[in-house]
Design a protein around this motif. Structure first.
Motif, PDB file in Angstrom:
ATOM      1  N   SER A   1      29.752  37.622  31.458  1.00 18.92           N
ATOM      2  CA  SER A   1      29.330  36.234  31.251  1.00 18.92           C
ATOM      3  C   SER A   1      29.612  35.343  32.458  1.00 18.92           C
ATOM      4  O   SER A   1      29.162  34.204  32.492  1.00 18.92           O
ATOM      5  CB  SER A   1      30.035  35.659  30.018  1.00 18.92           C
ATOM      6  OG  SER A   1      31.424  35.604  30.239  1.00 18.92           O
ATOM      7  N   PHE A   2      30.332  35.840  33.451  1.00 15.50           N
ATOM      8  CA  PHE A   2      30.653  35.030  34.621  1.00 15.50           C
ATOM      9  C   PHE A   2      29.384  34.714  35.405  1.00 15.50           C
ATOM     10  O   PHE A   2      28.572  35.581  35.669  1.00 15.50           O
ATOM     11  CB  PHE A   2      31.635  35.763  35.541  1.00 15.50           C
ATOM     12  CG  PHE A   2      31.999  34.976  36.769  1.00 15.50           C
ATOM     13  CD1 PHE A   2      33.019  34.051  36.732  1.00 15.50           C
ATOM     14  CD2 PHE A   2      31.303  35.141  37.957  1.00 15.50           C
ATOM     15  CE1 PHE A   2      33.358  33.309  37.852  1.00 15.50           C
ATOM     16  CE2 PHE A   2      31.626  34.408  39.092  1.00 15.50           C
ATOM     17  CZ  PHE A   2      32.662  33.488  39.034  1.00 15.50           C
ATOM     18  N   ASP A   3      29.230  33.438  35.764  1.00 13.80           N
ATOM     19  CA  ASP A   3      28.092  33.028  36.591  1.00 13.80           C
ATOM     20  C   ASP A   3      28.514  31.865  37.465  1.00 13.80           C
ATOM     21  O   ASP A   3      28.866  30.792  36.963  1.00 13.80           O
ATOM     22  CB  ASP A   3      26.909  32.623  35.720  1.00 13.80           C
ATOM     23  CG  ASP A   3      25.685  32.214  36.533  1.00 13.80           C
ATOM     24  OD1 ASP A   3      25.659  32.472  37.763  1.00 13.80           O
ATOM     25  OD2 ASP A   3      24.755  31.638  35.942  1.00 13.80           O
ATOM     26  N   CYS A   4      28.480  32.079  38.774  1.00 14.00           N
ATOM     27  CA  CYS A   4      28.831  31.005  39.719  1.00 14.00           C
ATOM     28  C   CYS A   4      27.583  30.449  40.395  1.00 14.00           C
ATOM     29  O   CYS A   4      27.684  29.739  41.391  1.00 14.00           O
ATOM     30  CB  CYS A   4      29.839  31.499  40.747  1.00 14.00           C
ATOM     31  SG  CYS A   4      29.218  32.764  41.852  1.00 14.00           S
ATOM     32  N   GLU A   5      26.436  30.806  39.877  1.00 18.56           N
ATOM     33  CA  GLU A   5      25.146  30.352  40.398  1.00 18.56           C
ATOM     34  C   GLU A   5      24.881  30.841  41.812  1.00 18.56           C
ATOM     35  O   GLU A   5      24.197  30.177  42.590  1.00 18.56           O
ATOM     36  CB  GLU A   5      25.024  28.819  40.313  1.00 18.56           C
ATOM     37  CG  GLU A   5      25.094  28.305  38.899  1.00 18.56           C
ATOM     38  CD  GLU A   5      25.078  26.788  38.799  1.00 18.56           C
ATOM     39  OE1 GLU A   5      25.306  26.108  39.819  1.00 18.56           O
ATOM     40  OE2 GLU A   5      24.840  26.292  37.683  1.00 18.56           O
TER      41      GLU A   5
ATOM     42  N   ILE B   1      37.137  32.306  35.132  1.00 17.87           N
ATOM     43  CA  ILE B   1      36.654  31.036  35.676  1.00 17.87           C
ATOM     44  C   ILE B   1      36.516  31.085  37.199  1.00 17.87           C
ATOM     45  O   ILE B   1      35.940  30.189  37.796  1.00 17.87           O
ATOM     46  CB  ILE B   1      37.545  29.864  35.251  1.00 17.87           C
ATOM     47  CG1 ILE B   1      38.974  30.026  35.773  1.00 17.87           C
ATOM     48  CG2 ILE B   1      37.531  29.707  33.729  1.00 17.87           C
ATOM     49  CD1 ILE B   1      39.849  28.799  35.566  1.00 17.87           C
ATOM     50  N   GLY B   2      37.046  32.141  37.804  1.00 16.04           N
ATOM     51  CA  GLY B   2      36.930  32.271  39.250  1.00 16.04           C
ATOM     52  C   GLY B   2      37.465  33.609  39.712  1.00 16.04           C
ATOM     53  O   GLY B   2      38.112  34.335  38.956  1.00 16.04           O
ATOM     54  N   PHE B   3      37.177  33.927  40.961  1.00 10.27           N
ATOM     55  CA  PHE B   3      37.682  35.167  41.546  1.00 10.27           C
ATOM     56  C   PHE B   3      37.664  35.050  43.054  1.00 10.27           C
ATOM     57  O   PHE B   3      37.001  34.192  43.627  1.00 10.27           O
ATOM     58  CB  PHE B   3      36.859  36.373  41.088  1.00 10.27           C
ATOM     59  CG  PHE B   3      35.551  36.548  41.815  1.00 10.27           C
ATOM     60  CD1 PHE B   3      35.443  37.447  42.868  1.00 10.27           C
ATOM     61  CD2 PHE B   3      34.431  35.813  41.450  1.00 10.27           C
ATOM     62  CE1 PHE B   3      34.230  37.608  43.545  1.00 10.27           C
ATOM     63  CE2 PHE B   3      33.229  35.972  42.109  1.00 10.27           C
ATOM     64  CZ  PHE B   3      33.132  36.872  43.165  1.00 10.27           C
ATOM     65  N   PHE B   4      38.434  35.930  43.680  1.00 14.15           N
ATOM     66  CA  PHE B   4      38.370  36.067  45.131  1.00 14.15           C
ATOM     67  C   PHE B   4      38.726  37.499  45.494  1.00 14.15           C
ATOM     68  O   PHE B   4      39.334  38.223  44.717  1.00 14.15           O
ATOM     69  CB  PHE B   4      39.277  35.056  45.857  1.00 14.15           C
ATOM     70  CG  PHE B   4      40.737  35.198  45.540  1.00 14.15           C
ATOM     71  CD1 PHE B   4      41.552  36.058  46.262  1.00 14.15           C
ATOM     72  CD2 PHE B   4      41.288  34.456  44.520  1.00 14.15           C
ATOM     73  CE1 PHE B   4      42.893  36.180  45.968  1.00 14.15           C
ATOM     74  CE2 PHE B   4      42.635  34.555  44.224  1.00 14.15           C
ATOM     75  CZ  PHE B   4      43.443  35.420  44.953  1.00 14.15           C
TER      76      PHE B   4
ATOM     77  N   LEU C   1      34.730  34.458  47.282  1.00 11.65           N
ATOM     78  CA  LEU C   1      35.425  33.475  46.453  1.00 11.65           C
ATOM     79  C   LEU C   1      34.359  32.777  45.640  1.00 11.65           C
ATOM     80  O   LEU C   1      33.391  32.249  46.200  1.00 11.65           O
ATOM     81  CB  LEU C   1      36.189  32.459  47.312  1.00 11.65           C
ATOM     82  CG  LEU C   1      37.145  31.528  46.555  1.00 11.65           C
ATOM     83  CD1 LEU C   1      38.303  31.131  47.457  1.00 11.65           C
ATOM     84  CD2 LEU C   1      36.471  30.307  46.001  1.00 11.65           C
ATOM     85  N   GLY C   2      34.498  32.833  44.323  1.00 11.14           N
ATOM     86  CA  GLY C   2      33.507  32.205  43.453  1.00 11.14           C
ATOM     87  C   GLY C   2      34.168  31.525  42.274  1.00 11.14           C
ATOM     88  O   GLY C   2      35.198  31.986  41.785  1.00 11.14           O
ATOM     89  N   VAL C   3      33.572  30.438  41.814  1.00  7.09           N
ATOM     90  CA  VAL C   3      34.053  29.698  40.653  1.00  7.09           C
ATOM     91  C   VAL C   3      32.908  29.599  39.661  1.00  7.09           C
ATOM     92  O   VAL C   3      31.768  29.303  40.037  1.00  7.09           O
ATOM     93  CB  VAL C   3      34.538  28.281  41.064  1.00  7.09           C
ATOM     94  CG1 VAL C   3      34.902  27.453  39.841  1.00  7.09           C
ATOM     95  CG2 VAL C   3      35.715  28.373  42.025  1.00  7.09           C
ATOM     96  N   SER C   4      33.214  29.847  38.408  1.00  5.63           N
ATOM     97  CA  SER C   4      32.216  29.757  37.349  1.00  5.63           C
ATOM     98  C   SER C   4      31.538  28.390  37.382  1.00  5.63           C
ATOM     99  O   SER C   4      32.196  27.361  37.569  1.00  5.63           O
ATOM    100  CB  SER C   4      32.882  29.969  35.986  1.00  5.63           C
ATOM    101  OG  SER C   4      31.992  29.675  34.943  1.00  5.63           O
TER     102      SER C   4
END
Length: 185
Positions: free
Chosen positions: A3-7, A40-43, A80-83
């Motif tokens: 379900s993660f989507d950071c666009e 909510i985020g990852f790196f 590095l991404g944030v939802s």
């Protein structure tokens, strides 16, 4: 993770399809940030190097005749991404500060002084705001941004993947950054 989507298709695809495989292959490590069981985020971190010639003149002069290296070891922020649900809430800055804190602690055990990132052009201001410097000269950087603008008109998908190299000197900022780590973003 589904379900993660950071666009950002490239980042979403990496997290969902490549991150586990690349960790198993010992190429990098991906860290997840979650809230209420939602990512909510990852790196992603891995090793890297930075050529002295790609650093600012002050570094070239500083190390001249003192260190016989053409390259320095570095830690790389690979992704590095944030939802998208949590954008503009300081999550990216918080994750970046966590990376810096982890890097400073890790650098006490493993020698490296710099953090590198090949940032998407669209994320350039974020890294600039967070103490990163350009690896390109001003002229070359201007050319890259001009290419990006042109690519956006012709092929937005390709423009979206364009990157520019940046770096941060942990030594220069370690005391300053550690003083501000405990503050909320």
């Amino acid at each position: 993770m589904t379900s993660f989507d950071c666009e950002h298709d490239d980042l979403n695809e990496f997290l969902k399809e490549d991150s586990i495989k690349q960790k198993e292959w010992m190429l990098n490590s991906t860290y997840l940030a979650s809230y209420n069981d939602e990512i909510i985020g990852f790196f992603t971190l891995s090793t890297d190097k930075i050529k002295i010639k790609d650093l600012e003149d002050q570094y070239k002069e500083k190390f001249k005749n003192k260190v016989n290296y053409k390259e320095f070891p570095a830690l790389k922020i690979g992704r590095l991404g944030v939802s998208s649900s949590y954008k503009s809430k300081g999550i990216g800055t918080y994750l970046f500060k966590w990376i810096i804190s982890k890097s400073i602690n890790l650098s006490k055990e493993i020698g490296f002084r710099f953090i590198t990132v090949d940032t998407y052009v669209s994320s350039y201001k974020f890294y600039k705001k967070n103490y990163c410097k350009d690896s390109f000269s001003n002229d070359k950087l201007k050319k890259e941004f001009k290419k990006f603008e042109t690519a956006q008109k012709r092929n937005p998908q390709a423009a979206y993947k364009m990157t520019v190299p940046m770096f941060m000197d942990l030594y220069k900022f370690k005391n300053h950054l550690l003083q501000h780590m405990d503050r909320d973003p």
